[in-house]
Write an enzyme that holds these catalytic residues in place. Structure first.
Site, PDB file in Angstrom:
ATOM      1  N   LYS A 146      95.162 -18.011 133.560  1.00 21.07           N
ATOM      2  CA  LYS A 146      95.108 -18.550 132.190  1.00 21.07           C
ATOM      3  C   LYS A 146      93.662 -18.582 131.682  1.00 21.07           C
ATOM      4  O   LYS A 146      93.364 -18.095 130.596  1.00 21.07           O
ATOM      5  CB  LYS A 146      95.674 -19.989 132.153  1.00 21.07           C
ATOM      6  N   ARG A 169     101.516 -29.608 129.661  1.00 23.32           N
ATOM      7  CA  ARG A 169     102.003 -29.445 131.027  1.00 23.32           C
ATOM      8  C   ARG A 169     103.167 -30.363 131.339  1.00 23.32           C
ATOM      9  O   ARG A 169     103.635 -30.373 132.479  1.00 23.32           O
ATOM     10  CB  ARG A 169     100.881 -29.790 131.990  1.00 23.32           C
ATOM     11  N   ARG A 194      88.566 -18.387 145.587  1.00 24.82           N
ATOM     12  CA  ARG A 194      87.664 -19.015 144.629  1.00 24.82           C
ATOM     13  C   ARG A 194      87.053 -20.289 145.216  1.00 24.82           C
ATOM     14  O   ARG A 194      85.890 -20.602 144.974  1.00 24.82           O
ATOM     15  CB  ARG A 194      88.408 -19.355 143.330  1.00 24.82           C
ATOM     16  N   ARG A 196      85.359 -26.359 143.393  1.00 27.75           N
ATOM     17  CA  ARG A 196      86.483 -27.136 142.850  1.00 27.75           C
ATOM     18  C   ARG A 196      87.213 -27.841 143.981  1.00 27.75           C
ATOM     19  O   ARG A 196      87.699 -27.212 144.915  1.00 27.75           O
ATOM     20  CB  ARG A 196      87.447 -26.208 142.086  1.00 27.75           C
ATOM     21  N   ARG A 208      99.676 -28.710 143.768  1.00 32.38           N
ATOM     22  CA  ARG A 208      99.547 -28.297 142.355  1.00 32.38           C
ATOM     23  C   ARG A 208     100.776 -27.477 141.946  1.00 32.38           C
ATOM     24  O   ARG A 208     101.300 -27.631 140.841  1.00 32.38           O
ATOM     25  CB  ARG A 208      98.261 -27.495 142.156  1.00 32.38           C
TER      26      ARG A 208
HETATM   27  P1  AP5 Z   1      92.055 -18.591 136.646  1.00 35.65           P
HETATM   28  O1  AP5 Z   1      91.879 -17.715 135.472  1.00 35.65           O
HETATM   29  O2  AP5 Z   1      91.106 -19.701 136.850  1.00 35.65           O
HETATM   30  O3  AP5 Z   1      93.537 -19.163 136.692  1.00 35.65           O
HETATM   31  P2  AP5 Z   1      94.181 -20.381 135.931  1.00 35.65           P
HETATM   32  O4  AP5 Z   1      95.561 -19.998 135.594  1.00 35.65           O
HETATM   33  O5  AP5 Z   1      93.263 -20.825 134.841  1.00 35.65           O
HETATM   34  O6  AP5 Z   1      94.290 -21.431 137.107  1.00 35.65           O
HETATM   35  P3  AP5 Z   1      93.458 -22.729 137.489  1.00 35.65           P
HETATM   36  O7  AP5 Z   1      92.876 -22.581 138.821  1.00 35.65           O
HETATM   37  O8  AP5 Z   1      92.575 -23.119 136.384  1.00 35.65           O
HETATM   38  O9  AP5 Z   1      94.618 -23.690 137.831  1.00 35.65           O
HETATM   39  P4  AP5 Z   1      95.161 -24.969 137.217  1.00 35.65           P
HETATM   40  O10 AP5 Z   1      96.074 -24.614 136.147  1.00 35.65           O
HETATM   41  O11 AP5 Z   1      95.723 -25.744 138.340  1.00 35.65           O
HETATM   42  O12 AP5 Z   1      93.819 -25.729 136.778  1.00 35.65           O
HETATM   43  P5  AP5 Z   1      93.385 -26.538 135.501  1.00 35.65           P
HETATM   44  O13 AP5 Z   1      91.939 -26.427 135.440  1.00 35.65           O
HETATM   45  O14 AP5 Z   1      94.186 -26.196 134.319  1.00 35.65           O
HETATM   46  O15 AP5 Z   1      92.081 -17.646 137.934  1.00 35.65           O
HETATM   47  C1  AP5 Z   1      92.165 -18.183 139.236  1.00 35.65           C
HETATM   48  C2  AP5 Z   1      91.381 -17.293 140.206  1.00 35.65           C
HETATM   49  O16 AP5 Z   1      92.006 -16.032 140.294  1.00 35.65           O
HETATM   50  C3  AP5 Z   1      89.932 -17.028 139.759  1.00 35.65           C
HETATM   51  O17 AP5 Z   1      89.110 -16.965 140.871  1.00 35.65           O
HETATM   52  C4  AP5 Z   1      90.032 -15.647 139.065  1.00 35.65           C
HETATM   53  O18 AP5 Z   1      88.826 -14.948 139.144  1.00 35.65           O
HETATM   54  C5  AP5 Z   1      91.127 -14.994 139.874  1.00 35.65           C
HETATM   55  N1  AP5 Z   1      91.915 -14.043 139.083  1.00 35.65           N
HETATM   56  C6  AP5 Z   1      92.322 -14.204 137.788  1.00 35.65           C
HETATM   57  N2  AP5 Z   1      93.057 -13.142 137.395  1.00 35.65           N
HETATM   58  C7  AP5 Z   1      93.117 -12.297 138.468  1.00 35.65           C
HETATM   59  C8  AP5 Z   1      93.727 -11.025 138.691  1.00 35.65           C
HETATM   60  N3  AP5 Z   1      94.420 -10.401 137.736  1.00 35.65           N
HETATM   61  N4  AP5 Z   1      93.603 -10.475 139.914  1.00 35.65           N
HETATM   62  C9  AP5 Z   1      92.904 -11.101 140.892  1.00 35.65           C
HETATM   63  N5  AP5 Z   1      92.279 -12.291 140.748  1.00 35.65           N
HETATM   64  C10 AP5 Z   1      92.393 -12.890 139.543  1.00 35.65           C
HETATM   65  O19 AP5 Z   1      93.791 -28.023 135.934  1.00 35.65           O
HETATM   66  C11 AP5 Z   1      93.135 -28.671 136.997  1.00 35.65           C
HETATM   67  C12 AP5 Z   1      93.633 -30.091 137.096  1.00 35.65           C
HETATM   68  O20 AP5 Z   1      93.268 -30.803 135.903  1.00 35.65           O
HETATM   69  C13 AP5 Z   1      95.146 -30.292 137.217  1.00 35.65           C
HETATM   70  O21 AP5 Z   1      95.592 -30.172 138.553  1.00 35.65           O
HETATM   71  C14 AP5 Z   1      95.287 -31.700 136.681  1.00 35.65           C
HETATM   72  O22 AP5 Z   1      94.871 -32.647 137.640  1.00 35.65           O
HETATM   73  C15 AP5 Z   1      94.302 -31.721 135.549  1.00 35.65           C
HETATM   74  N6  AP5 Z   1      94.900 -31.272 134.275  1.00 35.65           N
HETATM   75  C16 AP5 Z   1      94.540 -30.170 133.548  1.00 35.65           C
HETATM   76  N7  AP5 Z   1      95.318 -30.057 132.465  1.00 35.65           N
HETATM   77  C17 AP5 Z   1      96.179 -31.101 132.507  1.00 35.65           C
HETATM   78  C18 AP5 Z   1      97.247 -31.501 131.680  1.00 35.65           C
HETATM   79  N8  AP5 Z   1      97.592 -30.808 130.562  1.00 35.65           N
HETATM   80  N9  AP5 Z   1      97.938 -32.626 132.034  1.00 35.65           N
HETATM   81  C19 AP5 Z   1      97.603 -33.341 133.115  1.00 35.65           C
HETATM   82  N10 AP5 Z   1      96.615 -32.988 133.968  1.00 35.65           N
HETATM   83  C20 AP5 Z   1      95.918 -31.877 133.656  1.00 35.65           C
HETATM   84 MG    MG Z   2      92.091 -22.547 134.569  1.00 34.26          MG
END
Ligand code: AP5
Ligand code: MG
Length: 190
Positions: A14, A89, A128, A134, A146
């Site tokens: 994402k 979410r 990562r 992280r 997660r």
């Molecule tokens: P990346 O692009 O970072 O993936 P992502 O979908 O953004 O996943 P996140 O790791 O950010 O996961 P998340 O949804 O749990 O975290 P968030 O920060 O939202 O890519 C991931 C990795 O893969 C990277 O290293 C990238 O380089 C690699 N990659 C990407 N595309 C690739 C490809 N095509 N091929 C190979 N490699 C690739 O949330 C974190 C925490 O915050 C949550 O757990 C929660 O505690 C809190 N939080 C956030 N939002 C909310 C909400 N709305 N409600 C409640 N809590 C929340």
């Molecule tokens: Mg992300």
């Protein structure tokens, strides 16, 4: 106004794809995860509140997250549109977002889910975790938690958006360019 929701399991891409596409479409990218991490790094009251949830891979409570997202949207009154990454979410967040947007005569253009299998995602996140610092990427137990949060609280939003005819899936496996191309084709067709 184009308002896109990027949906998908942890590691689905994402954030990566939002960063690639925001300029192409001139959209403001809002990642609730990035906002929480910024607040944690700066030890703000919001960061202190969110930290234990994030560290364990649990979702932060809805009202805290909704208030933070709305404040961030309001900081960008001249935006041509938004990509919401990682929000909503939960059902409560989705309903709050619809109400918040409707008050401004806006609505979501599309929700786009990036799809990939858990095993591929665990591999990406552990990789990562070697360099990102992280806390929630550090071990497989947290990563699987997660996924479990996603399955229980976020996956049900698929039917919420299907009922509004706004749900789209995109294959999230491939090179970054291939996935961007799939996304732009879809977004251009909406
Ligand atoms: P990346 O692009 O970072 O993936 P992502 O979908 O953004 O996943 P996140 O790791 O950010 O996961 P998340 O949804 O749990 O975290 P968030 O920060 O939202 O890519 C991931 C990795 O893969 C990277 O290293 C990238 O380089 C690699 N990659 C990407 N595309 C690739 C490809 N095509 N091929 C190979 N490699 C690739 O949330 C974190 C925490 O915050 C949550 O757990 C929660 O505690 C809190 N939080 C956030 N939002 C909310 C909400 N709305 N409600 C409640 N809590 C929340
Ligand atoms: Mg992300």
């Amino acid at each position: 106004m184009k308002i896109l929701v990027f949906f998908g399991k942890p590691g689905a891409g994402k954030g990566t794809q939002a960063a690639l596409l925001k300029e192409h479409y001139n959209l403001v990218h809002i990642s609730t995860g990035d906002l929480f991490r910024y607040n944690i790094k700066n030890k703000t009251p919001l960061g202190i509140l969110a930290q234990s949830y994030i560290d364990g891979g649990d979702l932060v409570p809805d009202q805290v997250t909704i208030d933070m997202l709305e404040a961030e949207v309001q900081k960008n009154p001249n935006a041509a549109g938004f990509i919401f990454d990682g929000f909503p979410r939960t059902q409560a967040q989705a309903e709050a977002l619809d109400i918040f947007l409707a008050k401004q005569n806006l609505n979501i253009s599309a929700t786009v889910a990036l799809e990939a299998s858990d095993d591929v995602l665990v591999e990406r996140l552990l990789k990562r975790g070697e360099t990102s610092g992280r806390s929630d990427d550090q071990d497989e137990v947290k990563i699987r938690n997660r996924f479990e949060e996603y399955k229980q609280k976020t996956a049900p939003l698929k039917s919420y958006y299907q009922q509004q005819n706004k749900f789209h899936s995109v294959d999230g496996i491939g090179t970054l360019e291939e996935i961007s191309e799939r996304l732009t084709q879809l977004i251009d067709s909406i």
